[in-house]
Structures are given as structure tokens and as C-alpha cells.
Design a protein around this motif. Structure first.
Motif, PDB file in Angstrom:
ATOM      1  N   CYS A 103       0.835  -1.200   0.000  1.00  0.00           N
ATOM      2  CA  CYS A 103       0.000   0.000   0.000  1.00  0.00           C
ATOM      3  C   CYS A 103       0.870   1.250   0.000  1.00  0.00           C
ATOM      4  CB  CYS A 103      -0.922   0.000   1.223  1.00  0.00           C
ATOM      5  SG  CYS A 103      -2.165   1.311   1.206  1.00  0.00           S
ATOM      6  N   VAL A 104       0.595   2.152  -0.951  1.00  0.00           N
ATOM      7  CA  VAL A 104       1.385   3.378  -1.105  1.00  0.00           C
ATOM      8  C   VAL A 104       0.448   4.570  -1.258  1.00  0.00           C
ATOM      9  CG1 VAL A 104       3.269   2.105  -2.214  1.00  0.00           C
ATOM     10  CG2 VAL A 104       1.507   3.191  -3.629  1.00  0.00           C
ATOM     11  N   TYR A 105       1.011   5.760  -1.185  1.00  0.00           N
ATOM     12  CA  TYR A 105       0.226   6.968  -1.430  1.00  0.00           C
ATOM     13  C   TYR A 105      -0.107   7.103  -2.916  1.00  0.00           C
ATOM     14  CZ  TYR A 105       0.754   8.874   3.293  1.00  0.00           C
ATOM     15  OH  TYR A 105       0.683   9.081   4.647  1.00  0.00           O
ATOM     16  N   PRO A 106      -1.186   7.820  -3.227  1.00  0.00           N
ATOM     17  CA  PRO A 106      -1.619   7.918  -4.636  1.00  0.00           C
ATOM     18  C   PRO A 106      -0.570   8.454  -5.604  1.00  0.00           C
ATOM     19  CG  PRO A 106      -3.381   8.661  -3.183  1.00  0.00           C
ATOM     20  CD  PRO A 106      -2.175   8.437  -2.303  1.00  0.00           C
ATOM     21  N   TYR A 107       0.254   9.375  -5.159  1.00  0.00           N
ATOM     22  CA  TYR A 107       1.181  10.013  -6.107  1.00  0.00           C
ATOM     23  C   TYR A 107       2.292   9.086  -6.597  1.00  0.00           C
ATOM     24  CZ  TYR A 107       5.273  10.708  -3.035  1.00  0.00           C
ATOM     25  OH  TYR A 107       6.382  10.514  -2.244  1.00  0.00           O
ATOM     26  N   VAL A 108       2.477   7.938  -5.919  1.00  0.00           N
ATOM     27  CA  VAL A 108       3.505   6.996  -6.373  1.00  0.00           C
ATOM     28  C   VAL A 108       2.918   5.675  -6.866  1.00  0.00           C
ATOM     29  CG1 VAL A 108       5.409   7.929  -5.013  1.00  0.00           C
ATOM     30  CG2 VAL A 108       3.861   6.263  -3.973  1.00  0.00           C
ATOM     31  N   VAL A 109       1.621   5.647  -7.113  1.00  0.00           N
ATOM     32  CA  VAL A 109       0.989   4.414  -7.602  1.00  0.00           C
ATOM     33  C   VAL A 109       1.606   3.975  -8.922  1.00  0.00           C
ATOM     34  CG1 VAL A 109      -1.141   3.469  -8.591  1.00  0.00           C
ATOM     35  CG2 VAL A 109      -1.203   4.633  -6.380  1.00  0.00           C
ATOM     36  N   ARG A 110       1.793   4.918  -9.840  1.00  0.00           N
ATOM     37  CA  ARG A 110       2.332   4.555 -11.159  1.00  0.00           C
ATOM     38  C   ARG A 110       3.740   3.981 -11.034  1.00  0.00           C
ATOM     39  NH1 ARG A 110       1.484   8.930 -15.653  1.00  0.00           N
ATOM     40  NH2 ARG A 110      -0.646   8.207 -15.269  1.00  0.00           N
ATOM     41  N   GLN A 111       4.544   4.597 -10.191  1.00  0.00           N
ATOM     42  CA  GLN A 111       5.906   4.110  -9.981  1.00  0.00           C
ATOM     43  C   GLN A 111       5.892   2.702  -9.384  1.00  0.00           C
ATOM     44  OE1 GLN A 111       8.162   6.435  -7.198  1.00  0.00           O
ATOM     45  NE2 GLN A 111       9.716   4.853  -6.909  1.00  0.00           N
ATOM     46  N   ALA A 112       5.038   2.500  -8.384  1.00  0.00           N
ATOM     47  CA  ALA A 112       4.949   1.182  -7.751  1.00  0.00           C
ATOM     48  C   ALA A 112       4.448   0.132  -8.738  1.00  0.00           C
ATOM     49  CB  ALA A 112       4.035   1.256  -6.534  1.00  0.00           C
ATOM     50  N   ARG A 113       3.498   0.506  -9.598  1.00  0.00           N
ATOM     51  CA  ARG A 113       2.973  -0.440 -10.584  1.00  0.00           C
ATOM     52  C   ARG A 113       4.071  -0.880 -11.542  1.00  0.00           C
ATOM     53  NH1 ARG A 113       0.817  -4.240 -10.562  1.00  0.00           N
ATOM     54  NH2 ARG A 113      -1.009  -3.329  -9.520  1.00  0.00           N
ATOM     55  N   GLU A 114       4.916   0.046 -11.956  1.00  0.00           N
ATOM     56  CA  GLU A 114       6.011  -0.309 -12.857  1.00  0.00           C
ATOM     57  C   GLU A 114       6.960  -1.290 -12.197  1.00  0.00           C
ATOM     58  OE1 GLU A 114       7.770   3.377 -13.946  1.00  0.00           O
ATOM     59  OE2 GLU A 114       6.111   3.978 -15.273  1.00  0.00           O
ATOM     60  N   PHE A 115       7.235  -1.087 -10.915  1.00  0.00           N
ATOM     61  CA  PHE A 115       8.138  -1.993 -10.228  1.00  0.00           C
ATOM     62  C   PHE A 115       7.509  -3.369 -10.031  1.00  0.00           C
ATOM     63  CE2 PHE A 115      10.219  -3.994  -6.629  1.00  0.00           C
ATOM     64  CZ  PHE A 115      11.555  -3.789  -6.923  1.00  0.00           C
ATOM     65  N   LYS A 130     -12.803  12.536  -3.660  1.00  0.00           N
ATOM     66  CA  LYS A 130     -12.489  11.128  -3.390  1.00  0.00           C
ATOM     67  C   LYS A 130     -12.718  10.257  -4.623  1.00  0.00           C
ATOM     68  CE  LYS A 130     -13.328  10.867   1.609  1.00  0.00           C
ATOM     69  NZ  LYS A 130     -14.183  10.260   2.662  1.00  0.00           N
ATOM     70  N   VAL A 131     -13.821  10.489  -5.306  1.00  0.00           N
ATOM     71  CA  VAL A 131     -14.115   9.700  -6.505  1.00  0.00           C
ATOM     72  C   VAL A 131     -13.040   9.927  -7.555  1.00  0.00           C
ATOM     73  CG1 VAL A 131     -15.708   9.400  -8.438  1.00  0.00           C
ATOM     74  CG2 VAL A 131     -16.597   9.588  -6.107  1.00  0.00           C
ATOM     75  N   TYR A 132     -12.661  11.189  -7.782  1.00  0.00           N
ATOM     76  CA  TYR A 132     -11.612  11.483  -8.764  1.00  0.00           C
ATOM     77  C   TYR A 132     -10.298  10.835  -8.345  1.00  0.00           C
ATOM     78  CZ  TYR A 132      -8.168  13.928 -11.544  1.00  0.00           C
ATOM     79  OH  TYR A 132      -7.123  14.209 -12.400  1.00  0.00           O
ATOM     80  N   GLU A 133      -9.954  10.960  -7.064  1.00  0.00           N
ATOM     81  CA  GLU A 133      -8.712  10.382  -6.557  1.00  0.00           C
ATOM     82  C   GLU A 133      -8.690   8.873  -6.782  1.00  0.00           C
ATOM     83  OE1 GLU A 133      -5.941  10.997  -2.562  1.00  0.00           O
ATOM     84  OE2 GLU A 133      -8.129  10.994  -2.347  1.00  0.00           O
ATOM     85  N   ALA A 134      -9.831   8.235  -6.541  1.00  0.00           N
ATOM     86  CA  ALA A 134      -9.934   6.784  -6.719  1.00  0.00           C
ATOM     87  C   ALA A 134      -9.815   6.403  -8.196  1.00  0.00           C
ATOM     88  CB  ALA A 134     -11.251   6.276  -6.146  1.00  0.00           C
ATOM     89  N   GLN A 135     -10.506   7.148  -9.059  1.00  0.00           N
ATOM     90  CA  GLN A 135     -10.453   6.856 -10.490  1.00  0.00           C
ATOM     91  C   GLN A 135      -9.034   7.016 -11.033  1.00  0.00           C
ATOM     92  OE1 GLN A 135     -13.424   9.738 -11.677  1.00  0.00           O
ATOM     93  NE2 GLN A 135     -14.910   8.123 -12.159  1.00  0.00           N
TER      94      GLN A 135
END
Length: 251
Positions: free
Chosen positions: A44-56, A80-85
Motif C-alpha cells: 500500500c502506497v500513497y496515490p502520487y507513487v501508484v504509477r511508480q509502484a505499478r512499474e516496479f 475522493k471519486v476522482y482520486e480513486a479513479q
């Protein structure tokens, strides 16, 4: 620790949280590496690093979770909805949604229901509703749990960790309410394997913690100590048997 917990696959319960506010790229990659190495089911990570974590985590069997409206839950539903999407578009497969406690305290149950239901519908991913149980009465815990289950949440999560950690009593209480309909994630303050196993025995199906690696090492050390003790017990039995055999020969 009870002996019947020795062989429990503790790693399979761990939601490996990398949620320190100062965590940077190095900590995110290290956390993802640990989740993969120790076979934790989720990181589990913060939203701003989701893309980075997904690549790893590409081609690795680890689900990627992020937090929404964290830790207060006081963002507007639209945010919240936008953040989730956005998180799902960036690769998140699980969403930890902090519910709006102000609404709960004010009896605005329909607003809570609509917010969780909207996120479930718009993202079609696993939604875990964080209740922050340490700030609620039992009546409020029950109400929040029932609302979130009805809205489509697949897990109830006890705490963010910012206002105290999970308790055995709260996990037991949620387990009685849910009756197996959804998972229960005990989160916050899990520092020892004894504490972890108590929460699992109480009904937790996930453990949200940043100390997953330490917990596994504690279990490994315990297992090693148990094996050494068992070896010593076996040797003592053999020595006693040799003594008995010697005594018989002297008769």
C-alpha cells in the motif's frame, strides 16, 4: 506464542504499508521489493507513487493498494471519486477509503453510503472502508460497518494508524457484525507476532502494517528457537533412555 500458530503463513495476511509521509522513491521501491520477496499479497502506497509502484511490480503477484481521503476522510465526495479513479488508471487494484466521520457523527448515513457506492461503481476494484474505530462508539462502529457493506465495500479496515491501532476487541466486534460477508483488516500498531496472531484469532483476514518484514523475522526466530528446544528435548529423552537401558543391564 501458542504452538499451534507456529506454522501459520503469516506473510499471506500482510498488507505491506509504505505510508510514512517522508517516504521517497528509495523507500517505495524497497517496500515493493520486500512485498514481492516475502510474498505479501498487497503493498500500500500513497496515490502520487501508484504509477511508480505499478512499474516496479509489473509481472509480480502483488496487489497494489492506495489510500483515498487519507487520513481524515474529510475530502469532498467528488475529490475522493476522482482520486480513486485516477489511482485505478495508474494501476491500483485496491482502494483504502477513509470514511467521513463527521457525516457519521451527524447521522448523515445516506451521504456515506452514496460516497462508498459511487467509488465501488466507478472503479470496479476492491474497496476497503476505513472506520477509524478508536474514534467511534460501538453503535457507530456497527452503523458504519453495515453502511459500508451495503454500499459494496469488500473489506472493513479498523484504523489508519494515525489515531491508535487495531484492538482484539474491535476485530472481534466487527467479525460478529460481518459474519464472513466481507474481509476484516486490522491495521495500526501491530508490532509483535503475538499481537498479530491474536488479531487473526479474533477474525482479522488481513493485517495492515509497515512492520511486515519484522513480523516475519520474529516468526522465523521463534521457529528456530522452537526447533532448537525440540532438538534438546529429544536429546534429553535419548539420554534418559540410555540411562534406563544401562540400569536394566546392571540388574
Amino acid at each position: 506464542m501458542a504452538r499451534n500458530n507456529i506454522n501459520l503463513d503469516l506473510a499471506s495476511y500482510i498488507n505491506h504499508g509504505i505510508l510514512h509521509p517522508a517516504a521517497g522513491n528509495k523507500e517505495i521501491e524497497q517496500g515493493c521489493y520486500e512485498a514481492d520477496s516475502y510474498k505479501f499479497p498487497v503493498v500500500c502506497v500513497y496515490p502520487y507513487v501508484v504509477r511508480q509502484a505499478r512499474e516496479f511490480l509489473q509481472n509480480r503477484k502483488v496487489e497494489l493498494c492506495t489510500v483515498i481521503g487519507f487520513p481524515s476522510g474529510a475530502s469532498t465526495s467528488e475529490v475522493k471519486v476522482y482520486e480513486a479513479q485516477e489511482a485505478v488508471e495508474n494501476g491500483a487494484t485496491e482502494l483504502d477509503i477513509m470514511i467521513n466521520l463527521g457525516w457519521l457523527k451527524d447521522g448523515k448515513t445516506e451521504e456515506i453510503y452514496q460516497e462508498i457506492a459511487k467509488i465501488c461503481e466507478e472503479t470496479d476494484q476492491t474497496v476497503k472502508a476505513i472506520l477509524e474505530t478508536n474514534l467511534l462508539t460501538n453503535t457507530e462502529k456497527r452503523l458504519a460497518a453495515e453502511i459500508c457493506m451495503d454500499a459494496g465495500a469488500r473489506f472493513l479496515k479498523t484504523n489508519t494508524g494515525w489515531f491508535g491501532g487495531a484492538t482484539v476487541a474491535d476485530v472481534q466486534f466487527l467479525s460478529e457484525i460481518t459474519k464472513g460477508r466481507v474481509g476484516i483488516e486490522a491495521s495500526g500498531g501491530i508490532r509483535t507476532i503475538d499481537g498479530a496472531f491474536q488479531l487473526i484469532a479474533a477474525g482479522a483476514t488481513r493485517l495492515g502494517t509497515s512492520r511486515g518484514v519484522d513480523l516475519i523475522r520474529q516468526q522465523e526466530n521463534f521457529d528456530r528457537d522452537e526447533r532448537e528446544m525440540e532438538t534438546e528435548r529429544r536429546r534429553e529423552r535419548e539420554r534418559q533412555q540410555d540411562t534406563y537401558s544401562s540400569d536394566d543391564e546392571d540388574l
